[in-house]
Design a protein around this motif. Structure first.
Motif, mmCIF file in Angstrom:
data_model
loop_
_atom_site.group_PDB
_atom_site.id
_atom_site.type_symbol
_atom_site.label_atom_id
_atom_site.label_comp_id
_atom_site.label_asym_id
_atom_site.label_seq_id
_atom_site.Cartn_x
_atom_site.Cartn_y
_atom_site.Cartn_z
ATOM 1 N N ASN A 388 0.822 -1.218 0.000
ATOM 2 C CA ASN A 388 0.000 0.000 0.000
ATOM 3 C C ASN A 388 0.849 1.258 0.000
ATOM 4 N N GLU A 389 1.969 1.183 -0.704
ATOM 5 C CA GLU A 389 2.829 2.358 -0.822
ATOM 6 C C GLU A 389 2.555 3.062 -2.147
ATOM 7 N N VAL A 390 3.124 4.271 -2.311
ATOM 8 C CA VAL A 390 2.859 5.032 -3.536
ATOM 9 C C VAL A 390 4.143 5.397 -4.294
ATOM 10 N N SER A 391 5.257 4.882 -3.836
ATOM 11 C CA SER A 391 6.498 4.998 -4.618
ATOM 12 C C SER A 391 7.449 3.920 -4.115
ATOM 13 N N TYR A 392 8.492 3.662 -4.878
ATOM 14 C CA TYR A 392 9.512 2.712 -4.416
ATOM 15 C C TYR A 392 10.850 3.080 -5.040
ATOM 16 N N THR A 393 11.909 2.508 -4.487
ATOM 17 C CA THR A 393 13.264 2.874 -4.925
ATOM 18 C C THR A 393 14.027 1.612 -5.359
ATOM 19 N N ASN A 394 15.225 1.825 -5.853
ATOM 20 C CA ASN A 394 16.093 0.676 -6.166
ATOM 21 C C ASN A 394 17.173 0.489 -5.104
ATOM 22 N N ALA A 395 16.866 0.898 -3.869
ATOM 23 C CA ALA A 395 17.866 0.796 -2.794
ATOM 24 C C ALA A 395 18.390 -0.626 -2.623
ATOM 25 N N THR A 396 17.558 -1.632 -2.916
ATOM 26 C CA THR A 396 17.969 -3.026 -2.691
ATOM 27 C C THR A 396 18.537 -3.687 -3.953
ATOM 28 N N HIS A 397 18.511 -2.967 -5.064
ATOM 29 C CA HIS A 397 19.013 -3.570 -6.310
ATOM 30 C C HIS A 397 20.534 -3.697 -6.254
ATOM 31 N N VAL A 438 16.772 -7.407 1.093
ATOM 32 C CA VAL A 438 17.822 -6.999 2.036
ATOM 33 C C VAL A 438 18.395 -5.659 1.569
ATOM 34 N N LEU A 439 18.528 -4.744 2.516
ATOM 35 C CA LEU A 439 18.907 -3.372 2.179
ATOM 36 C C LEU A 439 20.424 -3.195 2.034
ATOM 37 N N LEU A 440 21.157 -3.791 2.946
ATOM 38 C CA LEU A 440 22.615 -3.634 2.898
ATOM 39 C C LEU A 440 23.229 -4.945 2.416
ATOM 40 N N VAL A 441 23.741 -4.928 1.191
ATOM 41 C CA VAL A 441 24.305 -6.145 0.587
ATOM 42 C C VAL A 441 25.702 -5.840 0.076
ATOM 43 N N ASN A 442 26.636 -6.719 0.400
ATOM 44 C CA ASN A 442 28.002 -6.631 -0.140
ATOM 45 C C ASN A 442 28.517 -8.057 -0.185
ATOM 46 N N GLN A 443 28.324 -8.760 -1.306
ATOM 47 C CA GLN A 443 28.654 -10.188 -1.336
ATOM 48 C C GLN A 443 28.850 -10.671 -2.775
ATOM 49 N N GLN A 444 29.249 -11.923 -2.890
ATOM 50 C CA GLN A 444 29.344 -12.585 -4.193
ATOM 51 C C GLN A 444 28.003 -13.286 -4.433
ATOM 52 N N VAL A 445 27.547 -13.245 -5.680
ATOM 53 C CA VAL A 445 26.365 -14.044 -6.030
ATOM 54 C C VAL A 445 26.662 -14.809 -7.312
#
Ligand code: SF4
Length: 1022
Positions: A388-397, A438-445
């Protein structure tokens, strides 16, 4: 008062009057009798004052308090172009003289009124609505600002150009001869030895849409690109000029004034909103916001819409929910008001160091978990709707960190859908399938057998913010650490109702990132599309592509292509220059000069680029009310090129005055002024309901006429020029109706009256204008023309004209706790396009999100301080907007009566340090030999160590210099030369070819706010 003292004072007065009377006998005689030469004035006390809009009826009318509208005048709703706000205003025109006698706000138009009058209310009611009757006007104020009140005097200045002029002697020698418009068109179309200086190529031969300019660099496009058309802000005529002439001619080179105005801010916001083409622009919802953080701009002092913002702010801080406005600028501004006490705070900052201040805010907000984590963890539109939000970001991308061709790109599947780490499963998933990431990511995938090192956008923001300590940020921007911490806490405590703004302050060498950072603060609280949060305006009613006509389309319209003269909107990596160097195994960096892939136009690069032939040279330049020689920082560095016909051989200025730029033209074609012009425009921002403001020639132009009876001005000229060049889209059958029929374009009204019809007929058509509406708005003489062009719809077009546009009602602004019009695209904590592109000079990737960069920097990324002695040039000069003056108004003497001059503002601490006092005459010099001389104003409301200059005076033309027309002298008016112009201090970028000024290193916006200078006292004027 005791009688003795009273007698004494009376005695003094009488004696004084007696003495004065001897010296001023004549004046007294005229004062008391109005017995001067000429006819007896209408009123013994008020002279020939104009009567008010409402008069007491001789016989009772039983309505409106027995007042009637004064019909000696008509009341036309049009547009003020006193500044770039373009408010809808109402002019009162004397029917006998045809002259404007007063300007008010247009009660229907939200740029002047809030609340604004219902659209279906008649014109007569609109006049009563803002009147004193029953004190209605106190509630329903419709205003113009100080500037808008008086600038109409420039309609009548003797310095106005009303006939086409051709230069006599070299460019810039101030000597002109009047010529017929037909001669002008013949000469510029066909060329020839026009000035006795050799052959000049005409537009007919320049318009070659097939032959490449440079076969070795085919991406530069056809020869027709060698015509450049330089406009100014969009005053409602840009669509006509671009779509009907520029695209018919087939050149890519059209530009407004953005690189000398707010380009850094626009591209910074575009990076956040993820749209470098449409450049969305957000503003606080002033009516419902509770906290405004205004950086590098200030409502009531500057910004756009200037007047509306001031009005909304005044209401918000008195009657509204606004708890506080914080203004972060190097100079104190008019946003302050003693009566609002602690609701206002001014935070002095070093010019060009806003970025350090905002990165400090980010550091504290992230370090102390003050951000809205649930909001930032939403990874997709689907998840946004579920929440039920009205905007979103790419913070988790996830942003790829491995060096190589994927560096800086977001990890996506083959359909372009991004991946995230799903918070529920802690696994790599498509964002569209994840509710919370997940908001804070620093890893190998691992993906498709390949391993990537990725960081989430928010992780990158955190790392950027943590590059410096709060102490370091504080030292860089000059704002105490405690203030940064307090503002970070305050801002986040207001949640969705905390808002930000930035504008001209971002015109420095790292301003784009400052603007990007300021916009991104909104994501920390998730304020976009919320009532009281940030709003991207709903835009206009479409005047040009509407239900009745498609005025943009015509057979033969050219699909313009090629590299622009300013190298904007094109990647260096796509050029032959780059590819050839690569193929030869050479390092392709640096390019010969800057390229600006994210900007759409950079007019400040035009003259120097053309002079150096990189990418190519212009053969002809047409300016339309444009004045870079006054308004562009550092333009003095290219004056020699503009003066030299070998650099740009043909220069035609369309200008109602001879300004600092048109003074170097070969020809000047008169333009109309203010209320004489056509146009359809939308406000800049800060509005939540649909609006299109229009203007039409509401008063007669004094300009000479073409043979068809049309006055000479920009649009009529382009039509005649288009016909003379045989361009598509002019003459018979040039306009397309939705009914499949075609219509002629011979005169501007053929186009604009149909644009107004589109406005009238879209959505639910507007009501018909009554005969009384038509009479009061001064449209009676228009009726035959309206009938012939608009047929059965003519009364609806009259409604559009009588109201000065079309406006949606206020009740369409909100959708519960959200805004009705919502910006729908994803917000970019990390901008992939930016972060995966390399700078043409340094070969380094641009940062895909804000981080602190110490300015001022040169185009090659080096610090300007490596080329300038900081000890000698220890002060930083900046310009700031005036709430009274503005650059297009040199010809308004009444405006100068309100504000006579501009000064060199310094803090008392700085004054003491340099042995300077209030009122001293001083010289301010930059390190490259340019200087200005002016009077010092010492004040506390300016950051120590800086020099501030209010913009708008320090003129060199438009009556400030003597000119000769037909050998007749038109002497300069010394008063028009008062004040100083910050742009005379603008500097050449030492890392670029001669004439290119210091700019924001990503966007090319001129950096007028971080100029190293020194100050020397010349003498005291006391
Ligand atoms: S803000 Fe003032 S000068 Fe600017 S357009 Fe509006 S009324 Fe005119």
């Amino acid at each position: 008062m005791n009688t003795t003292r009273r007698k004494f004072l009376l005695g003094v007065s009488a004696a004084g009057l007696g003495t004065m009377a001897l010296g001023y006998l004549k004046t007294f005689k005229y004062l008391f009798t109005f017995g001067r030469r000429g006819p007896k004035p209408r009123f013994p006390i008020y002279g020939n004052v104009h009567l008010p809009e409402l008069l007491k009826a001789k016989a009772p009318t039983n309505e409106n308090g027995n007042y009637i509208v004064n019909k000696d005048y008509y009341y036309a709703n049009t547009v003020c172009i006193g500044c770039t706000t373009q408010c809808g205003v109402r002019i009162k025109v004397d029917k006998k003289t045809g002259k404007v006698v007063r300007v008010f706000g247009n009660p229907y138009n939200l740029l002047s009124s809030d609340p604004w009058l219902d659209y279906d209310k008649p014109v007569k009611e609109s006049i009563f609505w803002v009147s004193d009757i029953n004190e209605s006007g106190l509630t329903n104020r419709s205003t113009v600002c100080a500037r808008g009140n008086v600038v109409f005097d420039k309609l009548y200045t003797r310095y106005r150009v009303t006939k086409p002029l051709k230069r006599v002697g070299p460019r810039g020698s101030h000597k002109w001869v009047e010529i017929e418009p037909e001669q002008l068109i013949q000469e510029i179309v066909n060329g020839g030895n026009l000035f006795g200086e050799g052959f000049v190529e005409g537009l007919k031969s320049i318009r070659d849409i097939n032959t490449p300019i440079d076969p070795n660099n085919p991406e530069y496009g056809p020869k027709s690109n060698q015509l450049g058309i330089l406009g100014t802000n969009d005053d409602g005529r840009k669509t006509f000029i671009v779509h009907r002439f520029v695209k018919a001619f087939g050149t890519v080179n059209f530009s407004g004034h953005t690189s000398m105005c707010g380009l850094a801010m626009r591209i910074g916001q575009a990076a956040y909103f993820g749209d470098f083409k449409k450049l969305p622009h957000a503003k606080p919802d002033f009516d419902n916001t509770e906290y405004i953080l205004s950086i590098g701009t200030a409502p009531a002092q500057a910004g756009n819409p200037f007047k509306r913002q001031g009005k909304l702010l005044a209401r918000a801080r008195t009657e509204g929910p606004l708890k506080k406005i914080v203004v972060v600028t190097p100079t104190a501004v008019n946003t302050d008001n003693m009566s609002i006490g602690a609701k206002y705070e001014w935070v002095p900052v070093y010019p060009g160091q806003d970025l350090a201040f905002v990165m400090g805010l980010f550091r504290y907000i992230i370090e102390n978990n003050l951000y809205n984590a649930p909001y930032l963890s939403i990874p997709s539109e689907k998840a946004m709707k579920a929440a039920n939000e009205v905007s979103y970001t790419n913070a988790t991308h996830l942003v790829i960190q491995d060096q190589g061709e994927d560096y800086g790109k977001i990890l996506k599947d083959q359909n372009g859908d991004p991946y995230v780490i799903d918070a529920a499963s802690n696994s790599l998933q498509n964002a569209k399938n994840v509710r919370t990431a997940v908001l804070l990511v620093n890893q190998q995938v691992s993906l498709n057998g390949k391993t990537y090192h990725v960081k989430s956008a928010f992780e990158l923001l955190k790392e950027a913010a943590f590059e410096h300590s709060l102490d370091e940020y504080s030292q860089m921007c000059g704002v105490p650490k405690e203030t940064i911490v307090r503002i970070a806490k305050e801002f986040t405590s207001y949640g969705r109702k905390a808002t930000t703004d930035i504008h001209g302050g971002a015109m420095n060498t790292v301003g784009m990132y400052a603007a990007y950072a300021v916009a991104m603060l909104g994501a920390m609280v998730g304020n976009l599309n919320y009532k009281g949060g940030m709003s991207v305006h709903p835009g206009p009613y479409d005047a040009y592509k509407g239900p009745v006509y498609d005025l943009l389309d015509y057979d033969g319209k050219v699909k313009t292509h090629g590299v622009r003269i300013d190298r904007a909107g094109f990647k260096y990596q796509d050029t032959t220059e780059y590819k050839t160097k690569k193929a030869q195994g050479l390092n392709p960096y640096p390019a010969k000069d800057k390229w600006y892939p994210f900007s759409n136009a950079i007019e400040s690069d035009w003259i120097a680029s053309s002079a150096h032939g990189y990418p190519y040279s212009l053969k002809a330049l047409i300016t339309v009310n444009s004045n870079p020689a006054y308004a562009q920082s550092g333009f003095s560095n290219v004056i020699e090129y503009l003066k030299d016909p070998k650099k740009i051989p043909l220069f035609i200025a369309i200008d109602p005055f001879i300004n600092e730029t048109s003074t170097y033209a070969d020809y000047i074609l008169p333009d109309n002024v203010l209320y004489e012009e056509w146009g359809a425009m939308a406000p800049w921002g800060a509005y939540l309901t649909k609006i299109t403001t229009i203007r039409y020639p509401a008063i007669e132009s004094p300009n000479a006429k073409f043979k068809n009876g049309e006055s000479i001005y920009a649009e009529s000229f382009f039509i005649e020029l288009g016909k003379a060049l045989n361009l598509p889209g002019f003459g018979d059958n040039a306009l397309k109706g939705a009914d499949g029929k075609t219509y002629p374009l011979h005169r501007p009204h053929d186009f604009y009256l149909r644009a107004f019809e589109n406005l009238a007929m879209q959505d639910t058509p507007v009501p018909d204008a009554t005969d009384e509406d038509i009479e009061l708005a001064g449209l009676t003489n228009w009726v035959p023309l309206l009938k012939s062009i608009n047929g059965n719809n003519w009364r609806k077009v009259a409604t559009i004209m009588s109201r000065g546009g079309r406006y949606a009602p206020y009740n369409t602004a909100y959708d519960g706790e959200h805004l009705n019009f919502k910006y729908k695209k994803m917000l970019n904590i990390y901008n992939e396009e930016l972060g995966s592109t390399k700078d043409a000079i340094t070969g380094q990737y641009y940062h895909g999100l804000p981080k602190y960069i110490e300015g001022p920097i040169c185009a090659d990324g080096s610090s300007l301080w490596t080329k300038v002695d900081k000890n000698q040039y220890s002060l930083i000069a900046f310009g700031y907007k005036s709430n009274v003056l503005s650059s297009p108004n040199a010809s308004s003497d009444k405006l100068r009566d309100i504000k006579l001059s501009t000064y060199i503002d310094i803090n008392s601490k700085t004054a003491k340090e340099f042995g300077i006092e209030y009122g001293n005459l001083v010289k301010v010099s930059n390190p490259f030999g340019q200087h200005i001389i002016g009077i010092v104003r010492v004040k506390e409301g300016i950051t120590p160590g800086t020099i501030g200059i209010e913009h708008g005076l320090g003129r060199l033309a438009e009556g400030a210099d003597t000119i000769y027309i037909n050998n007749k002298k038109l002497p300069a008016m010394p008063l028009r030369q008062t004040g100083v112009n910050i742009n005379m201090l603008g500097i050449q970028d030492p890392a670029r070819p001669k004439g290119h000024v210091l700019t924001d290193f990503v966007t090319g916006a001129t950096a007028r706010n971080t100029i190293p200078v020194k100050i020397e006292k010349i003498r005291s004027l006391a």
